[in-house]
Design a protein around this motif. Structure first.
Motif, PDB file in Angstrom:
ATOM      1  N   SER A   1     -53.754   4.677  33.690  1.00 54.71           N
ATOM      2  CA  SER A   1     -53.357   3.492  32.937  1.00 54.71           C
ATOM      3  C   SER A   1     -53.943   3.498  31.541  1.00 54.71           C
ATOM      4  O   SER A   1     -54.856   4.253  31.223  1.00 54.71           O
ATOM      5  CB  SER A   1     -53.824   2.220  33.666  1.00 54.71           C
ATOM      6  N   ASP A   2     -53.412   2.623  30.715  1.00 52.57           N
ATOM      7  CA  ASP A   2     -53.864   2.441  29.341  1.00 52.57           C
ATOM      8  C   ASP A   2     -53.696   0.955  29.053  1.00 52.57           C
ATOM      9  O   ASP A   2     -52.592   0.487  28.824  1.00 52.57           O
ATOM     10  CB  ASP A   2     -53.010   3.299  28.412  1.00 52.57           C
ATOM     11  N   ALA A   3     -54.782   0.174  29.099  1.00 52.69           N
ATOM     12  CA  ALA A   3     -54.663  -1.271  29.189  1.00 52.69           C
ATOM     13  C   ALA A   3     -55.417  -1.992  28.084  1.00 52.69           C
ATOM     14  O   ALA A   3     -56.352  -1.464  27.495  1.00 52.69           O
ATOM     15  CB  ALA A   3     -55.162  -1.748  30.547  1.00 52.69           C
ATOM     16  N   TYR A   4     -54.996  -3.238  27.813  1.00 56.86           N
ATOM     17  CA  TYR A   4     -55.641  -4.039  26.781  1.00 56.86           C
ATOM     18  C   TYR A   4     -55.418  -5.521  27.048  1.00 56.86           C
ATOM     19  O   TYR A   4     -54.544  -5.916  27.826  1.00 56.86           O
ATOM     20  CB  TYR A   4     -55.074  -3.689  25.394  1.00 56.86           C
ATOM     21  N   GLN A   5     -56.213  -6.349  26.375  1.00 57.61           N
ATOM     22  CA  GLN A   5     -55.964  -7.785  26.258  1.00 57.61           C
ATOM     23  C   GLN A   5     -56.236  -8.206  24.828  1.00 57.61           C
ATOM     24  O   GLN A   5     -57.119  -7.661  24.182  1.00 57.61           O
ATOM     25  CB  GLN A   5     -56.835  -8.610  27.201  1.00 57.61           C
ATOM     26  N   ALA A   6     -55.482  -9.172  24.337  1.00 59.53           N
ATOM     27  CA  ALA A   6     -55.586  -9.612  22.955  1.00 59.53           C
ATOM     28  C   ALA A   6     -55.527 -11.127  22.880  1.00 59.53           C
ATOM     29  O   ALA A   6     -55.025 -11.778  23.785  1.00 59.53           O
ATOM     30  CB  ALA A   6     -54.447  -9.005  22.134  1.00 59.53           C
ATOM     31  N   SER A   7     -56.033 -11.693  21.779  1.00 55.22           N
ATOM     32  CA  SER A   7     -55.895 -13.134  21.571  1.00 55.22           C
ATOM     33  C   SER A   7     -55.892 -13.471  20.100  1.00 55.22           C
ATOM     34  O   SER A   7     -56.374 -12.698  19.269  1.00 55.22           O
ATOM     35  CB  SER A   7     -57.007 -13.906  22.287  1.00 55.22           C
ATOM     36  N   ALA A   8     -55.351 -14.633  19.761  1.00 58.57           N
ATOM     37  CA  ALA A   8     -55.274 -15.071  18.369  1.00 58.57           C
ATOM     38  C   ALA A   8     -55.280 -16.586  18.304  1.00 58.57           C
ATOM     39  O   ALA A   8     -54.690 -17.260  19.144  1.00 58.57           O
ATOM     40  CB  ALA A   8     -54.010 -14.527  17.705  1.00 58.57           C
ATOM     41  N   ASP A   9     -55.941 -17.117  17.291  1.00 56.70           N
ATOM     42  CA  ASP A   9     -55.951 -18.551  17.013  1.00 56.70           C
ATOM     43  C   ASP A   9     -54.615 -18.921  16.360  1.00 56.70           C
ATOM     44  O   ASP A   9     -54.278 -18.436  15.286  1.00 56.70           O
ATOM     45  CB  ASP A   9     -57.124 -18.863  16.081  1.00 56.70           C
ATOM     46  N   VAL A  10     -53.871 -19.795  17.034  1.00 60.36           N
ATOM     47  CA  VAL A  10     -52.567 -20.228  16.527  1.00 60.36           C
ATOM     48  C   VAL A  10     -52.528 -21.745  16.350  1.00 60.36           C
ATOM     49  O   VAL A  10     -51.482 -22.374  16.451  1.00 60.36           O
ATOM     50  CB  VAL A  10     -51.423 -19.752  17.446  1.00 60.36           C
TER      51      VAL A  10
END
Length: 361
Positions: free
Chosen positions: A167-176
Motif C-alpha cells: 500500500s501507499d497511504a496518506y491522510q490530509a487536512s485543511a482549514d476551510v
C-alpha cells in the motif's frame, strides 16, 4: 483490509489551505514536506452556545467481485458484509464535470441562524491498488459549496506518507473556515480525491469528512474539541486520547465523532471505550456499529443515517466517519474524558476525534 494486510505505520496530517476559483495551470503548487508520524493533538476547542456538525462520504466503492467468497457488489453497497480486498474498486462520480474522475456529496446540517466558528476538511486514501497514484497530488482536492462551483483546496505544510505491505497511504487536512462560514448548510461536494482504483490483496479505500463548529444563541453551552493525528492500530494495539478541562454536570448530553480508515465489516476486535474522571469504562457502539466491530465501514450518526449522501452506500468498504452518543459516559458528570481505541483483527488507521459535551452555564 485483506487477510494478508501489513499495517503501514503512522502517517501525518496536512494543514492549512489555499483557495482559488480555478485550478492554476501556469505553475504547480509546492510539494508539502512529509512526516512519517504526527501524534494526536488538539486542533480546536471552544466553550460556546452551539455544537459540532459534519459531512462525510467515501470516494470509491466496489464494481466487480474478485473473490469467490465475496457477496454481490450490489448487496454490499446496500450494507452486506464485505471487504475492499474482495472487489475491483472504482471511483464514485456524482457530478457532470468531465474534468473530474471522482466526486461525492454529503449534507452539512448547520442549524439555521448559526455562525460557523471553525471548519476543517479531512481527506485520505490508498494510493496503490491496481494502479499507482502520484503522492505529490495528495495535497489537493476540489470543493464545491452548496450551489457553487469547484474551488481548489491546497495543503501547504505537512503531508503524511508511508508505503509498505503493498500500500501507499496518506491522510490530509485543511482549514476551510472562511468558505464554510460563508456558505453554510447544504450539500457539499468534494472531488479529485487522490486514491487508487483497482484490485489488490490490500484493497482500495478513501474518503473525506468536513467538520464544522458553530455558535447559536438558542443552543446550550457546550465544550467543543477537535483532535487529529494519524495512528495505525494493529490487532490488539491501542491509542488513547485524553480530553481535560471539561465542566459537564451529571446527566449531561454529548457526542463523539471518529474518522478511521481501512476498517472492515466483520473483522472483529476493534472497540472504543470512554472513561470519565478515571471512573468506569463505557463502551461506545450501537446497532450499526457493534461494540467489537465499531470501525466497520459505516458513515452514521448515533446509529442512524441521518443526513443525505450521494452516493449513499451503506458499506463504505474501508472508510468510517461515525458519531456516537456520549451521554452514558457523562451520567455522573465529567471533568475529563479518556478515549481508548483498539485495533481490529486486521488492523486499521485512526485519523480524527471530535467531541462536544454540555457545560455549566
Amino acid at each position: 483490509m485483506g487477510s494478508s494486510r501489513i499495517i503501514l505505520g503512522t502517517l501525518g496530517l496536512l494543514s492549512c489551505l489555499t483557495l482559488s476559483v480555478s485550478v492554476p495551470t501556469a505553475a504547480a503548487a509546492p510539494t508539502p514536506r512529509e512526516l512519517p508520524r504526527v501524534p494526536f493533538t488538539q486542533r480546536y476547542q471552544a466553550v460556546q452556545h452551539g455544537g459540532l456538525v459534519r459531512a462525510s462520504n467515501s470516494g470509491i466503492s466496489c464494481r466487480k467481485e474478485q473473490s469467490p467468497k465475496a457477496e454481490l457488489c450490489a448487496e454490499v453497497k446496500r450494507g452486506a458484509a464485505g471487504v475492499n480486498s474482495d472487489f475491483e474498486m472504482f471511483y464514485s462520480e456524482v457530478d457532470k464535470d468531465p474534468d473530474t474522475y471522482n466526486s461525492t456529496r454529503a449534507e452539512l446540517k448547520v442549524p439555521k441562524g448559526a455562525k460557523v466558528s471553525y471548519a476543517r476538511l479531512y481527506w485520505g486514501g490508498n494510493l496503490r491498488v491496481g494502479e499507482q497514484k502520484p503522492p505529490e497530488d495528495s495535497g489537493r482536492v476540489l470543493v464545491a459549496e452548496p450551489g457553487g462551483a469547484y474551488k481548489e483546496v491546497l495543503a501547504d505544510t505537512v503531508i503524511g506518507h508511508r508505503t509498505g505491505g503493498g500500500s501507499d497511504a496518506y491522510q490530509a487536512s485543511a482549514d476551510v473556515t472562511p468558505l464554510v462560514r460563508r456558505s453554510g448548510a447544504g450539500m457539499w461536494t468534494v472531488a479529485q480525491l487522490n486514491i487508487a482504483m483497482g484490485h489488490s490483496e490490500v484493497g482500495a479505500w478513501g474518503g473525506w469528512t468536513l467538520v464544522a463548529a458553530y455558535e447559536h444563541p438558542q443552543e446550550p453551552v457546550r465544550r467543543i474539541s477537535l483532535w487529529d493525528g494519524f495512528k495505525d492500530l494493529a490487532a490488539g494495539g491501542g491509542e488513547t486520547v485524553g480530553i481535560d478541562g471539561l465542566d459537564a454536570p451529571a446527566g449531561s448530553a454529548g457526542r463523539a465523532g471518529v474518522v478511521a480508515y481501512d476498517g472492515d465489516r466483520g473483522s472483529l476486535g476493534d472497540s472504543l471505550t470512554v472513561t470519565a474522571d478515571r471512573g468506569r469504562h463505557v463502551s461506545l457502539g450501537n446497532e450499526e456499529n457493534p461494540f467489537n466491530d465499531v470501525m466497520n465501514s459505516t458513515i452514521t450518526e448515533s446509529g442512524n443515517h441521518s443526513f443525505v449522501r450521494q452516493p449513499e452506500h451503506m458499506n463504505s468498504l474501508g472508510y468510517d466517519a461515525d458519531v456516537f452518543d456520549l451521554s452514558p459516559a457523562l451520567s455522573g458528570g465529567a471533568r475529563s474524558l479518556s478515549f481508548r481505541f483498539t485495533g481490529e483483527s486486521q488492523g486499521h488507521f485512526l485519523g480524527v476525534l471530535f467531541v462536544q459535551t454540555d457545560a455549566r452555564r
